[in-house]
Design an enzyme around this catalytic site. Structure first.
Site, PDB file in Angstrom:
ATOM      1  N   HIS A  10      -0.603   1.955  -4.460  1.00  0.00           N
ATOM      2  CA  HIS A  10      -0.999   1.910  -3.326  1.00  0.00           C
ATOM      3  C   HIS A  10      -2.278   2.651  -2.794  1.00  0.00           C
ATOM      4  O   HIS A  10      -2.504   3.432  -2.995  1.00  0.00           O
ATOM      5  CB  HIS A  10       0.189   1.911  -1.879  1.00  0.00           C
ATOM      6  CG  HIS A  10       0.335   3.644  -1.613  1.00  0.00           C
ATOM      7  ND1 HIS A  10      -0.168   4.586  -1.195  1.00  0.00           N
ATOM      8  CD2 HIS A  10       1.385   4.408  -2.421  1.00  0.00           C
ATOM      9  CE1 HIS A  10       0.203   5.626  -1.176  1.00  0.00           C
ATOM     10  NE2 HIS A  10       0.864   5.690  -1.762  1.00  0.00           N
ATOM     11  N   CYS A  11      -2.630   2.218  -1.350  1.00  0.00           N
ATOM     12  CA  CYS A  11      -4.294   2.808  -1.174  1.00  0.00           C
ATOM     13  C   CYS A  11      -3.215   3.444   0.317  1.00  0.00           C
ATOM     14  O   CYS A  11      -3.223   3.429   0.699  1.00  0.00           O
ATOM     15  CB  CYS A  11      -5.478   1.684  -0.731  1.00  0.00           C
ATOM     16  SG  CYS A  11      -4.536   0.616   0.103  1.00  0.00           S
ATOM     17  N   MET A  12      -4.794   3.208   1.934  1.00  0.00           N
ATOM     18  CA  MET A  12      -4.097   3.836   2.756  1.00  0.00           C
ATOM     19  C   MET A  12      -2.987   2.874   3.630  1.00  0.00           C
ATOM     20  O   MET A  12      -2.310   3.494   3.755  1.00  0.00           O
ATOM     21  CB  MET A  12      -5.057   3.781   3.560  1.00  0.00           C
ATOM     22  CG  MET A  12      -5.884   4.916   3.294  1.00  0.00           C
ATOM     23  SD  MET A  12      -4.971   6.699   3.623  1.00  0.00           S
ATOM     24  CE  MET A  12      -5.087   6.631   5.210  1.00  0.00           C
ATOM     25  N   THR A  13      -3.148   1.723   3.350  1.00  0.00           N
ATOM     26  CA  THR A  13      -2.748   0.509   4.245  1.00  0.00           C
ATOM     27  C   THR A  13      -1.580  -0.732   3.383  1.00  0.00           C
ATOM     28  O   THR A  13      -1.119  -1.427   3.542  1.00  0.00           O
ATOM     29  CB  THR A  13      -3.527  -0.542   4.863  1.00  0.00           C
ATOM     30  OG1 THR A  13      -4.454  -0.682   4.439  1.00  0.00           O
ATOM     31  CG2 THR A  13      -3.745   1.218   6.096  1.00  0.00           C
ATOM     32  N   ARG A  14      -2.151  -0.223   2.142  1.00  0.00           N
ATOM     33  CA  ARG A  14      -1.408  -2.071   1.295  1.00  0.00           C
ATOM     34  C   ARG A  14      -1.063  -0.932  -0.492  1.00  0.00           C
ATOM     35  O   ARG A  14      -1.653  -0.163  -0.940  1.00  0.00           O
ATOM     36  CB  ARG A  14      -2.833  -2.651   1.077  1.00  0.00           C
ATOM     37  CG  ARG A  14      -3.895  -2.590   1.736  1.00  0.00           C
ATOM     38  CD  ARG A  14      -4.862  -4.281   1.435  1.00  0.00           C
ATOM     39  NE  ARG A  14      -5.607  -3.777   2.190  1.00  0.00           N
ATOM     40  CZ  ARG A  14      -7.213  -4.379   1.920  1.00  0.00           C
ATOM     41  NH1 ARG A  14      -7.434  -4.630   0.714  1.00  0.00           N
ATOM     42  NH2 ARG A  14      -7.825  -4.390   2.811  1.00  0.00           N
TER      43      ARG A  14
END
Length: 530
Positions: free
Chosen positions: A29-33
């Site tokens: 995952h990244c910041m939002t996804r």
């Protein structure tokens, strides 16, 4: 429902819709996804995923990305990983069978009104086109570079917020016994960021991560101050993240060469030794100096651009950021942001680029106003607008502006005006920067910093967002729709079902202004994301 149960329920709802645990190859995952590597992407039920309350949108790229928003994604991901592991442990692994392609719906005589579902289908087609166009060696290389820095974003954000809080306390003269400790907490990660960059670089480029970190650690070692290269004394940290990136890439190639030529009996001793020795010496006597000069040039160029170009530079950066994303070239900005943060404490580019999202919000509101009869599209905008205000722009872009065509262009106009506003103040001597990368929109407020006090910095950034909202709204309201496009989209769905018919946007023989013509391979604009 307890918070943990809610996130586990979200993960449990997502898993079968992406083909089950047997279809999941990687989870990150990244910041939002939530980013999933899938064995067979055709097994994904896009529409069912988008219908989940926690899902803001989906993005198909090199991985299948489910937009959950900041905070939520960090809690859902471990629950999703646990469910995948549990499913694999309780059932033998099987290779998923390709899903049969769904039969196309029968044509409706006379057509029907354009709905949010049809816009989503157009957005999916544009995403697929963009993905194919961006699969070039250069853009794949840039994607690897981006993947080096994405895992560092949570630490950059956390340390950035602590640094901002500490600066506020110091200016107010409060908690003088605590502020030195806060400064240490905020600065510790940045002091060693080169090591983390080296570790991730080796991992992304197929080497042994710890060897990449070991070579990059040379850059921040205090003892390099006693070494001379190119007629100059080196300084700890010289070259920064760019030097660490280059050193780790070199280490990967040296390691791979050793794996090919060193006998297996000696590999465990010789390969790591030669990798660290050769890469380390090249780093000390070459890369640190060269990367240091490049890093200094980046900082000087950014300062010069905004101090001399000001509003013009902001106009171009804010207006063309989303097209840059469409071309896959925005990922080259990530090491530039990180270099500026390392040198100056903040990046002056990110607040200007964030105006692109403000333009999208203004454009979406204008679409909402201009299509009062199309409840399907208006419902999509209502659900996606809060995320857009917080800097998560994918649902608005892929679900509204990009498939419509013209509103995407007018949204970029809004971003250009917002960027020009912030850039003008930079030209007048008031720098507006961000102490971390990742957030945008309203979520960027806690990370703002500048050279003339926090209050003025916040006011300028807020003014830029307001200008972006207004300019995006006005440009879209006035120029975002032709008469034909309004006739096609501004239709009540129930009335159309009862007998009022209009042409489906994107159907054979028609092309909405600004939308791609499926029969012309040269007219295939790619989607964008913020």
């Amino acid at each position: 429902m307890a918070t943990d149960d809610k996130h586990r329920a979200t993960a449990a709802a997502i898993l079968p819709l992406v083909g089950g645990a047997s279809n999941v190859r990687t989870v990150a995952h990244c910041m939002t996804r939530l980013r999933l590597g899938l064995l067979d992407p055709s097994l994904v039920d896009d529409e069912a995923l988008k219908a989940l309350p926690a899902v803001m949108g989906v993005v198909e790229d090199d991985t299948y990305q489910i937009v959950l928003g900041p905070g939520t994604v960090a809690r859902v991901t471990p629950e999703f990983e646990a469910l995948v592991e549990e499913a694999r442990a309780s059932a033998p692994a099987t290779t998923p069978a390709p899903a049969a392609a769904p039969a196309p719906p029968p044509p409706t005589p006379g057509g029907t009104t354009a709905t949010a579902e049809e816009l989503a289908a157009q957005g999916a087609e544009l995403r697929a086109t963009r993905k194919a166009k961006n699969a070039t060696p250069f853009k794949l290389f840039l994607r690897k570079i981006a993947d080096v820095f994405v895992p560092l974003i949570p630490a950059l954000i956390g340390c950035g917020i602590i640094a901002g809080l500490n600066g506020l306390l110091v200016n107010l003269g409060w908690l003088t016994g605590v502020t030195p400790a806060l400064a240490a907490v905020a600065s510790g990660f940045m002091a060693l960021i080169a090591v983390f960059v080296g570790y991730n670089t080796a991992k992304e480029f197929g080497g042994t991560p710890i060897l990449g970190g070991a070579v990059a650690a040379i850059i921040v070692f205090p003892g390099v101050a006693n070494i001379e290269a190119f007629g100059q004394k080196l300084s700890p940290g010289q070259g920064g993240v760019l030097g660490a990136l280059g050193a780790a890439v070199l280490a990967v190639y040296v390691e791979k060469w050793c794996r090919r030529w060193v006998p297996e009996a000696l590999d465990v001793l010789v390969t790591p030794t030669l990798t660290v020795l050769i890469s380390g010496l090249v780093t000390i006597f070459g890369l640190m100096y060269v990367a240091g000069e490049v890093s200094s040039a980046i900082g000087t160029a950014a300062d010069w651009l905004l101090s001399h170009g000001g509003a013009g530079a902001g106009l171009l950066l804010g207006g063309f950021f989303l097209p840059l994303v469409m071309l896959g070239l925005h990922q080259a900005l990530i090491p530039i942001h990180t270099t500026l943060i390392e040198q100056q404490g903040y990046t002056v580019l990110l607040p200007i680029l964030a105006m692109a999202g403000a333009g999208q919000v203004g454009a979406a509101v204008a679409v909402y106003v201009r299509l009062p009869r199309n409840e399907s599209i208006r419902r999509t905008i209502r659900s996606a607008l809060p995320a857009g205000l917080l800097g998560v722009g994918e649902p608005l872009i892929y679900g509204v502006s990009l498939p419509l065509g013209r509103p995407f262009v007018t949204a970029c106009v809004g971003g250009a005006f917002g960027g020009a506003f912030v850039g003008l103040f930079n030209q007048l001597g008031t720098s507006v920067g961000s102490t971390a990368i990742g957030p945008s929109g309203w979520a960027l407020f806690p990370l703002l910093d500048g050279n003339h006090g926090l209050g003025g910095t916040i006011a300028i950034y807020a003014g830029g967002l307001l200008v972006g909202y207004v300019a995006g709204f006005v440009a879209t309201y006035c120029f975002g729709f032709s008469k034909e496009l309004l006739a096609e989209f501004n239709v009540d769905q129930e009335a159309a079902t009862a007998g009022t018919t209009t042409v489906v946007a994107g159907s054979p023989g028609t092309t909405a202004p600004g939308a791609p013509d499926a029969t012309d391979p040269g007219q295939q604009p790619a989607p964008a994301k913020v």
